[in-house]
Design an enzyme around this catalytic site. Structure first.
Site, PDB file in Angstrom:
ATOM      1  N   GLY A 233       0.867  -1.225  -0.083  1.00  8.87           N
ATOM      2  CA  GLY A 233       0.071   0.008   0.101  1.00  8.87           C
ATOM      3  C   GLY A 233       0.836   1.119  -0.099  1.00  8.87           C
ATOM      4  N   GLY A 234       2.075   1.236  -0.840  1.00  6.32           N
ATOM      5  CA  GLY A 234       2.998   2.040  -0.635  1.00  6.32           C
ATOM      6  C   GLY A 234       2.747   3.484  -1.653  1.00  6.32           C
ATOM      7  N   ASP A 259       0.509  -1.801  -4.600  1.00  3.81           N
ATOM      8  CA  ASP A 259      -0.924  -1.020  -4.261  1.00  3.81           C
ATOM      9  C   ASP A 259      -1.595  -1.376  -5.487  1.00  3.81           C
ATOM     10  OD1 ASP A 259      -2.260   0.954  -3.478  1.00  3.81           O
ATOM     11  OD2 ASP A 259      -0.725   1.964  -2.514  1.00  3.81           O
ATOM     12  N   ASP A 279      -3.880  -6.295  -3.686  1.00  5.61           N
ATOM     13  CA  ASP A 279      -4.987  -5.964  -2.893  1.00  5.61           C
ATOM     14  C   ASP A 279      -4.687  -6.539  -1.430  1.00  5.61           C
ATOM     15  OD1 ASP A 279      -7.255  -5.585  -1.207  1.00  5.61           O
ATOM     16  OD2 ASP A 279      -8.597  -6.536  -2.678  1.00  5.61           O
ATOM     17  N   PHE A 280      -4.198  -5.906  -0.645  1.00  3.06           N
ATOM     18  CA  PHE A 280      -3.888  -6.284   0.816  1.00  3.06           C
ATOM     19  C   PHE A 280      -4.912  -7.034   1.590  1.00  3.06           C
ATOM     20  CE2 PHE A 280      -3.984  -1.378   1.660  1.00  3.06           C
ATOM     21  CZ  PHE A 280      -5.127  -1.490   2.091  1.00  3.06           C
ATOM     22  N   HIS A 299      -4.007   2.381   9.938  1.00  3.71           N
ATOM     23  CA  HIS A 299      -4.960   3.504  10.613  1.00  3.71           C
ATOM     24  C   HIS A 299      -6.254   3.772   9.697  1.00  3.71           C
ATOM     25  CE1 HIS A 299      -3.670   7.603   8.841  1.00  3.71           C
ATOM     26  NE2 HIS A 299      -3.658   6.550   7.953  1.00  3.71           N
TER      27      HIS A 299
END
Length: 391
Positions: A233-234, A259, A279-280, A299
């Site tokens: 997701g960088g 990402d 997709d994480f 978060h």
């Protein structure tokens, strides 16, 4: 007494960021001390007016300047300008006295400077807001959907019986926009691009993580031919580029940026860095990397979704070898900074998520089968790098 106070005021007026060039922590502490001093000097009425009138009126006017194209047009010139000259830069005709009144507020708020009557000078902040390559967090953060979600938060909390918001499909943002934050991004390519640039700009503001975490240990302990770092997701690759800048000798392909495809379009990275759509919420395809890195990802999600992300990553890790690195806010037990606490409420409003206290991080990672090795706070004490490994 009056003369000593005047001398003190003159001394304070001479302090600037250059005085702290080599000590970032001292600069941040000085800002906190200065803000506390201001609050001690203000009366309750003055603080109330500041909160309800002064701050609340600045953001809408920043947005008006954005709509008129003034930030970008002025930044492209980058010099002192008259009121009439500023009006000529507008993409829409407007009344000159209206513009004068708007400028009066923005100069009083130090967004840009009033050189003389009807004459203005740009500041670092105003030039920054006009640089579209950076995706200003000020203009993005003052966008109607964001501000609307903050405004609607009291109503949303009342309607949900003051329960902690933890459903990503139900938030103050979705109440405002009619859809969740992520749904709106997925349906609006332009907004998604603007958000990506905003996140890129925000990341570049932060202290580079290799400056306060022992990245040398990752390289030293890495097995030849195996991935060293997977940045999950960088976004545009700011963090993995910072790792490469410190360790330029790593092999091509040992650094991987993951990402969504739309986010990877923004990535202009060194050819040594492999771009990989991922997709994480699905299983991590890179097995046995030295480190898996999440920056400002978890978060965005409540504990249930964050745990899902972690559980999709953990099986790819090797016990005694792989590290899980989380760079995020870790709220201290007492004494949270204003930015940390404000970001928590921002996450609540936009996403029904949260900034996690240290104890919550410990519980979450344990549920995922991980143990925390060490907390590495950045010099600004804004974020913390959480180093974890398999239990």
């Amino acid at each position: 007494m009056a003369s000593s106070v005047a001398t003190l005021v003159k001394s304070l007026d001479k302090i600037n960021a250059a005085d702290f060039e080599s000590d970032e922590a001292a600069r941040v502490n000085a800002i906190a001390a200065a803000q506390k001093m201001i609050h001690r000097l203000q009366s309750g009425v003055e603080r109330g007016i500041e909160l309800t009138h002064q701050r609340s009126t600045v953001f809408p006017i920043i947005d008006v300047f954005e709509d008129l194209g003034l930030w970008e047009a002025w930044a492209s010139q980058g010099h002192e300008i008259s009121l009439e000259g500023l009006a000529q830069l507008s993409n829409t005709p407007l009344a000159l006295n209206l513009l004068r009144r708007l400028c009066r507020l923005l100069t009083a708020a130090d967004i840009f400077e009033e050189k003389s009557e009807d004459c203005y000078t740009p500041t670092e902040l105003s030039l920054y807001m006009g640089d579209k390559t950076k995706g200003s967090q000020v203009s993005q953060g003052s966008a109607p959907g964001w501000v609307g979600s903050y405004t609607n938060l009291p109503i949303f909390l009342k309607e949900t019986a003051y329960q902690e918001p933890l459903d990503p499909k139900k938030s103050a943002y979705s109440k405002t926009a009619g859809k969740s934050f992520w749904e709106e991004l997925s349906q609006d390519p332009l907004q998604q691009e603007n958000f990506g640039r905003f996140m890129s700009s925000w990341a570049k503001f932060k202290v580079p993580w290799p400056a306060f975490y022992d990245t040398e240990s990752l390289v030293r302990g890495a097995e030849p031919g195996m991935p060293i770092l997977v940045d999950i997701g960088g976004n545009d690759g700011t963090d993995v580029e910072r790792f490469l800048a410190k360790h330029p000798g790593v092999a091509a392909g040992s650094l991987i940026l993951q990402d969504r495809p739309a986010a990877l379009k923004l990535a202009k990275v060194d050819q040594k860095i492999e771009l990989m759509p991922h997709d994480f919420f699905t299983p991590q395809p890179v097995i046995g990397s030295r480190a898996y890195f999440f920056h400002a990802v978890l978060h965005d999600w409540d504990d249930a979704h964050a745990l899902d992300i972690l559980r999709n990553t953990v099986p790819a890790m090797r016990k005694g070898y792989s590290k899980l690195l989380i760079l995020d806010i870790a709220i201290p037990r007492t004494g949270a900074s204003l930015i940390q606490a404000a970001m928590d409420i921002s996450m609540m409003s936009l996403l029904s998520s949260l900034e996690r206290p240290i104890t919550t991080w410990e519980i979450l990672l344990k549920k995922a089968g991980l143990k925390i090795v060490k907390f590495w706070p950045d010099p600004r004490r804004y974020e913390t790098l959480i180093e974890a490994e398999l239990e």
